[in-house]
Design an enzyme around this catalytic site. Structure first.
Site, PDB file in Angstrom:
ATOM      1  N   HIS A 140       1.069  -1.018  -0.085  1.00 12.91           N
ATOM      2  CA  HIS A 140      -0.358   0.163  -0.274  1.00 12.91           C
ATOM      3  C   HIS A 140       1.148   1.178  -0.411  1.00 12.91           C
ATOM      4  O   HIS A 140       2.197   1.567   0.349  1.00 12.91           O
ATOM      5  CB  HIS A 140      -0.839   0.234   1.550  1.00 12.91           C
ATOM      6  CG  HIS A 140      -1.442  -1.259   1.891  1.00 12.91           C
ATOM      7  ND1 HIS A 140      -3.095  -1.407   0.489  1.00 12.91           N
ATOM      8  CD2 HIS A 140      -1.634  -2.478   2.215  1.00 12.91           C
ATOM      9  CE1 HIS A 140      -2.549  -2.694   0.738  1.00 12.91           C
ATOM     10  NE2 HIS A 140      -2.185  -2.792   2.138  1.00 12.91           N
TER      11      HIS A 140
ATOM     12  N   GLU B 139      -2.011  -0.594   8.594  1.00 11.56           N
ATOM     13  CA  GLU B 139      -2.786  -1.359   8.644  1.00 11.56           C
ATOM     14  C   GLU B 139      -1.845  -2.210  10.161  1.00 11.56           C
ATOM     15  O   GLU B 139      -0.260  -2.362   9.954  1.00 11.56           O
ATOM     16  CB  GLU B 139      -3.468  -2.595   8.073  1.00 11.56           C
ATOM     17  CG  GLU B 139      -2.503  -2.994   6.808  1.00 11.56           C
ATOM     18  CD  GLU B 139      -2.980  -3.619   5.570  1.00 11.56           C
ATOM     19  OE1 GLU B 139      -4.005  -3.960   5.476  1.00 11.56           O
ATOM     20  OE2 GLU B 139      -2.196  -4.803   5.192  1.00 11.56           O
TER      21      GLU B 139
ATOM     22  N   HIS C 156       4.162  -7.880   0.771  1.00 14.32           N
ATOM     23  CA  HIS C 156       2.373  -8.799   2.110  1.00 14.32           C
ATOM     24  C   HIS C 156       1.864  -9.904   1.303  1.00 14.32           C
ATOM     25  O   HIS C 156       1.434  -8.916   0.216  1.00 14.32           O
ATOM     26  CB  HIS C 156       2.408  -8.036   3.576  1.00 14.32           C
ATOM     27  CG  HIS C 156       1.287  -7.420   3.135  1.00 14.32           C
ATOM     28  ND1 HIS C 156       1.329  -5.824   3.061  1.00 14.32           N
ATOM     29  CD2 HIS C 156      -0.381  -7.176   2.893  1.00 14.32           C
ATOM     30  CE1 HIS C 156       0.188  -5.173   2.464  1.00 14.32           C
ATOM     31  NE2 HIS C 156      -0.778  -5.960   2.836  1.00 14.32           N
TER      32      HIS C 156
ATOM     33  N   ARG D 141      -1.093  -4.494  -5.951  1.00 15.18           N
ATOM     34  CA  ARG D 141      -0.764  -6.350  -6.527  1.00 15.18           C
ATOM     35  C   ARG D 141       0.309  -6.129  -7.592  1.00 15.18           C
ATOM     36  O   ARG D 141       0.159  -5.517  -8.290  1.00 15.18           O
ATOM     37  CB  ARG D 141      -2.647  -6.586  -7.375  1.00 15.18           C
ATOM     38  CG  ARG D 141      -2.664  -8.467  -6.443  1.00 15.18           C
ATOM     39  CD  ARG D 141      -3.716  -8.481  -7.090  1.00 15.18           C
ATOM     40  NE  ARG D 141      -4.620  -8.549  -7.609  1.00 15.18           N
ATOM     41  CZ  ARG D 141      -6.145  -7.423  -7.348  1.00 15.18           C
ATOM     42  NH1 ARG D 141      -6.032  -6.992  -8.926  1.00 15.18           N
ATOM     43  NH2 ARG D 141      -6.807  -7.249  -6.377  1.00 15.18           N
TER      44      ARG D 141
END
Length: 322
Positions: A103, A120, A178, A198
């Site tokens: 991200h 996150e 990740h 992605r």
């Protein structure tokens, strides 16, 4: 408006990699065999949460914020984020490996997408034996080597794999490559953002026979190519105490393992409080009402609350504030 503890209708998301644990383990009303996410509290445009309990049932999160902004969110939260709800709360079930992704940070997300970045954290609720996460690189790499690994189909050789168990907690800062591995059920707390780059999807096709979009070029300047062992969160798990897990600019998360009732004076807490029940059950009461929660349920308690009482004999809760 009486801002009693508020529950919301789960927003259920089909995913190529999803399964049925959200129903079997958490009791979510899924109808698909590939449900991967339950968005518990969301201010994401197009996916705004709707109240499911009490006199406010049917009102949206944004309607509540418009009417009771500071009382619901807290003055300092409104000063920082306006009437945008700043975090997104989810449960995630990975029957298959998720795509390898990352991200962007706030600056890049603002420039490219007019969005927040996406920092996150994950709390592992259940994991099949041997289940793993991908978190970061297993050594320092550079952009040239990374690009070559994509061309050679060897990216997975550069990545760090972490075997997980219930209670393990991970902090995923922006730029960190990740993926959630097959067999993992987790609670996720993140900035309000749906921006994901992605970079590898294991050559899978969707139900229509198409490969999912990759964001190879966008990711190149967003990736942190350094090996960093900064992802696993070490935290106290002292019973009947409030244990700090993560304290970052975007959210603060604490772990509560309760075997008896807990009273908290929160008159000076200038933030809403979210409780994610990750095991057991409890009753949560503020100045305006009481709500029951069980494993897999989430509650929002308004910033205007002066006290929060948790009545339980057995519960594990994640407490989230700003």
């Amino acid at each position: 408006m009486d801002l009693y503890p508020i529950k919301f209708k789960p927003i259920l998301k089909e995913r190529l990699w999803g399964g049925t644990k959200l129903k079997k383990v958490l009791g979510k009303p899924i109808v698909s065999e590939i449900t991967g996410e339950s968005w518990e509290i969301s201010g994401v445009e197009g996916d705004i949460s709707e109240v499911s309990n009490g006199p406010l049932e049917g009102k949206t999160l944004q309607e509540l914020i418009a009417i009771e902004g500071e009382r619901l969110l807290g003055q300092s939260v409104v000063e920082r984020f306006g009437h945008d709800f700043p975090i997104l709360i989810k449960f995630i079930d990975a029957k298959q490996d998720l795509s390898i992704q990352l991200h962007p940070n706030d600056a890049l997300a603002k420039k490219r997408h007019n969005s927040f970045g996406k920092t996150e954290m994950w709390y592992i609720m259940d994991a099949d034996p041997g289940a793993k996460l991908i978190v970061g690189f297993n050594r320092d790499v550079d952009k040239k080597e990374y690009i070559q690994s994509l061309e050679d189909n060897t990216l997975t050789d550069l990545l760090h794999y972490e075997t997980v168990a219930e209670g393990d907690t991970f902090f995923i800062n922006t730029g960190k490559i990740h993926a959630i591995g097959a067999g993992v059920l987790l609670a996720e707390i993140q900035q309000t953002s749906d921006i994901t780059y992605r970079v590898f999807d294991f050559h899978r096709k969707d139900k229509d026979g198409n490969y999912r979009e990759l964001h190879t070029e966008l990711a190149l300047d967003a990736i942190d190519y350094a090996k960093k062992d900064d992802f696993k969160v070490e935290y106290e798990r002292e019973q009947d105490k409030v244990n700090t897990m993560v304290d970052c600019p975007y959210f603060r998360t604490k772990f509560l393992k309760l075997t008896r009732n807990l009273h908290q004076d929160v008159v000076d807490r200038d933030s809403f409080t979210i409780y994610m029940c990750v095991d057991g059950s409890a009753e949560i009461t503020n100045d305006f009402g009481t709500v029951k929660v069980k494993k897999g349920e989430t509650v929002l308690v308004a910033a205007s609350s002066k006290t929060i009482d948790i009545v339980t004999a057995n519960a594990k809760l994640l407490e989230v504030t700003i």
